[in-house]
Motif scaffolding. Sequence first.
Motif, PDB file in Angstrom:
ATOM      1  N   GLU A 261       0.850  -1.192   0.000  1.00 55.27           N
ATOM      2  CA  GLU A 261       0.000   0.000   0.000  1.00 55.27           C
ATOM      3  C   GLU A 261       0.883   1.238   0.000  1.00 55.27           C
ATOM      4  O   GLU A 261       2.033   1.206   0.441  1.00 55.27           O
ATOM      5  N   THR A 262       0.327   2.321  -0.508  1.00 55.23           N
ATOM      6  CA  THR A 262       1.036   3.594  -0.527  1.00 55.23           C
ATOM      7  C   THR A 262       0.039   4.702  -0.245  1.00 55.23           C
ATOM      8  O   THR A 262      -1.166   4.573  -0.535  1.00 55.23           O
ATOM      9  N   ARG A 263       0.537   5.777   0.327  1.00 56.51           N
ATOM     10  CA  ARG A 263      -0.362   6.869   0.712  1.00 56.51           C
ATOM     11  C   ARG A 263      -0.925   7.582  -0.516  1.00 56.51           C
ATOM     12  O   ARG A 263      -0.284   7.662  -1.562  1.00 56.51           O
ATOM     13  N   CYS A 264      -2.123   8.101  -0.350  1.00 55.04           N
ATOM     14  CA  CYS A 264      -2.809   8.829  -1.418  1.00 55.04           C
ATOM     15  C   CYS A 264      -3.475  10.059  -0.799  1.00 55.04           C
ATOM     16  O   CYS A 264      -4.610   9.971  -0.313  1.00 55.04           O
ATOM     17  N   PRO A 265      -2.776  11.198  -0.769  1.00 52.56           N
ATOM     18  CA  PRO A 265      -3.377  12.411  -0.185  1.00 52.56           C
ATOM     19  C   PRO A 265      -4.625  12.842  -0.969  1.00 52.56           C
ATOM     20  O   PRO A 265      -4.620  12.864  -2.197  1.00 52.56           O
ATOM     21  N   LYS A 275      -6.493  15.040   3.640  1.00 56.55           N
ATOM     22  CA  LYS A 275      -6.530  13.815   4.443  1.00 56.55           C
ATOM     23  C   LYS A 275      -5.717  12.736   3.739  1.00 56.55           C
ATOM     24  O   LYS A 275      -5.469  12.806   2.538  1.00 56.55           O
ATOM     25  N   LEU A 276      -5.325  11.732   4.502  1.00 55.59           N
ATOM     26  CA  LEU A 276      -4.417  10.719   3.983  1.00 55.59           C
ATOM     27  C   LEU A 276      -5.170   9.428   3.717  1.00 55.59           C
ATOM     28  O   LEU A 276      -5.506   8.678   4.642  1.00 55.59           O
ATOM     29  N   GLN A 278      -5.313   5.779   1.149  1.00 54.35           N
ATOM     30  CA  GLN A 278      -4.343   4.751   0.767  1.00 54.35           C
ATOM     31  C   GLN A 278      -4.761   4.125  -0.558  1.00 54.35           C
ATOM     32  O   GLN A 278      -5.947   3.903  -0.808  1.00 54.35           O
ATOM     33  N   TRP A 280      -4.168   0.651  -2.220  1.00 57.67           N
ATOM     34  CA  TRP A 280      -3.676  -0.702  -1.972  1.00 57.67           C
ATOM     35  C   TRP A 280      -3.396  -1.365  -3.317  1.00 57.67           C
ATOM     36  O   TRP A 280      -4.241  -1.345  -4.216  1.00 57.67           O
ATOM     37  N   TYR A 301      -8.546   2.075  -3.956  1.00 57.19           N
ATOM     38  CA  TYR A 301      -8.476   3.197  -3.019  1.00 57.19           C
ATOM     39  C   TYR A 301      -9.286   2.883  -1.774  1.00 57.19           C
ATOM     40  O   TYR A 301     -10.374   2.296  -1.838  1.00 57.19           O
ATOM     41  N   ARG A 305      -5.851   2.872   6.389  1.00 59.03           N
ATOM     42  CA  ARG A 305      -4.858   1.809   6.284  1.00 59.03           C
ATOM     43  C   ARG A 305      -5.197   0.624   7.192  1.00 59.03           C
ATOM     44  O   ARG A 305      -4.359  -0.225   7.458  1.00 59.03           O
ATOM     45  N   ARG A 465       1.788  11.140  -7.697  1.00 52.65           N
ATOM     46  CA  ARG A 465       1.558  11.882  -6.454  1.00 52.65           C
ATOM     47  C   ARG A 465       2.491  13.082  -6.360  1.00 52.65           C
ATOM     48  O   ARG A 465       2.097  14.154  -5.895  1.00 52.65           O
TER      49      ARG A 465
END
Length: 535
Positions: A261-265, A275-276, A278, A280, A301, A305, A465
């Motif tokens: 997973e990686t963050r997705c602002p 807001k943060l 993710q 996946w 999305y 997390r 991103r």
Amino acid sequence: MIAATDQLPDDIGVLKALVAHWAEQASAKDAALAEKDAELARVQGANARLWETLRQLRRAQFGRKSEKLDPDQLSLAMEETEQAIAETGATDETSNATLKASRKGPRSVNRGALPSHLPREEIVIEPESTACPCCGGAMHVMGEDRSERLDVIPAQFKVIVTRRPKYACRACEGAVVQARAPTRLIEAGIPTEALVAHVLTAKYADHCPLYRQAQIYRRQGVDLDRSTLADWVGKAAALLAPLQTRLFEILKTSPKLFADETRCPVLDPGRKRVKLGQLWAYARDDRPWGGSDPPAVVYCYAPGRGSEHVKSHLAGFSGILQVDGYSAYKDLASNRPASAPLILSFCWTHLRRRFYEIAVGGNAPLADAALAQIAALYKIEETIRGQSAEARRKVRQAKSMPLLDRFKSWFEKTLSLVPGGSKMAKAIRYALHHWDGLILFANDGRIEMDTNTVERSIRPLALNRKNALFAGHDRGAEHWGIVASLIETAKLNGVDPQAWLASILSRLVNGWPMRKIDELMPWAFAVHQKAAPVV
């Protein structure tokens, strides 16, 4: 304290009492000093840990995330060097005619092959006269020198005018016949499906945000608002959503997947902040062991997390899941029914990174020793990449398993020698705690040593991103996952994503039946492209 011996009392009892008092004071001072030394050592240790934490945070925020040399950064450095070499060579040739003449022969530098499918425009350069310079007679062609150079036509827009004549009968009043208007993705809009595919590819494959695309179009004289392009992307994503859903269904029938997973602002206008969320990632790539299933990746999305998201995503999947040590995956595996087991295979890259962060500070022989043992395992992997699963398993059993047994014994012995609160002890405990999942690859040739497959698939998301900063809405983040899933899967299968998206958008708009949706997958498109005759 009494400074001179002549001031000492003559009474033995008083003298003993005085000496005992001095001894008690000295003992109290020693105890106080020892306590201060202990406090100093504690403060120094805490200070060292804080500095180490700060160093890691700085590296995480501003430094490189990988232990390997970034090939893109190396390429950038090499570009500048090569440009300087070329400039020097051009200057030398300009000033030295002999040097220029000596370089007219074929160059050994790789210029890149010119594909045969590109259109050719031939230019014939005739001499000023074809009369013989000796006798003046006509000369014939005995051969020719031929060279090819690569040219480019800048991106051009064209307008497709669709005319639908109306036919009326002179004898029958009111009888009018006209062809039905073709269905469009953007009803009453100006883009073709091919143009929308171009916008999607530029945004999600080439990491060019919509506002930059609008600027590019404006230079061509086509004035389009960013909001207009966003409307196209949203409608295309809605049309493509069933394709991503089916792609994930196909992936979940596989016996083995990668997950990360990686963050997705995401912009949160109500709270005036970002807001943060993710993204996946779930990937399949069986090419390292010669598997027949095509590679693919799906991004889903989620606003958080937590383990509930991965549980929802992987409902219906059972088999081997290759992951890092994140607790959400452990929760997922531990709560699975016996009828649908989930086996976790853990990542050696994540373990290696823990020792690397210790060794990078210098003077860390134990961390260096751990890295050397991990490198020995990877060296074995290099020799078996591309072989069958059974061949890989046999080599791992014969060569890797003895190294793993010694490695575990080394971990257990070293753990007893290092301070319990040290980073080295924490790294070793992490290894021992995940040991069964770390050595799973040695018993199954289909399993990789790490999750680099899915981490590579996440890099394009990180680039997007970086360029777009954040998604404007939760739905926008979902659209990001939908389109990125399809584009990255096309790239994994060697398919031009723009050509593929243009093709499937056109088919979906014109009512492609959902029962034949598997025929729209990138690997099916690749087979069709190979079978198509070359024009």
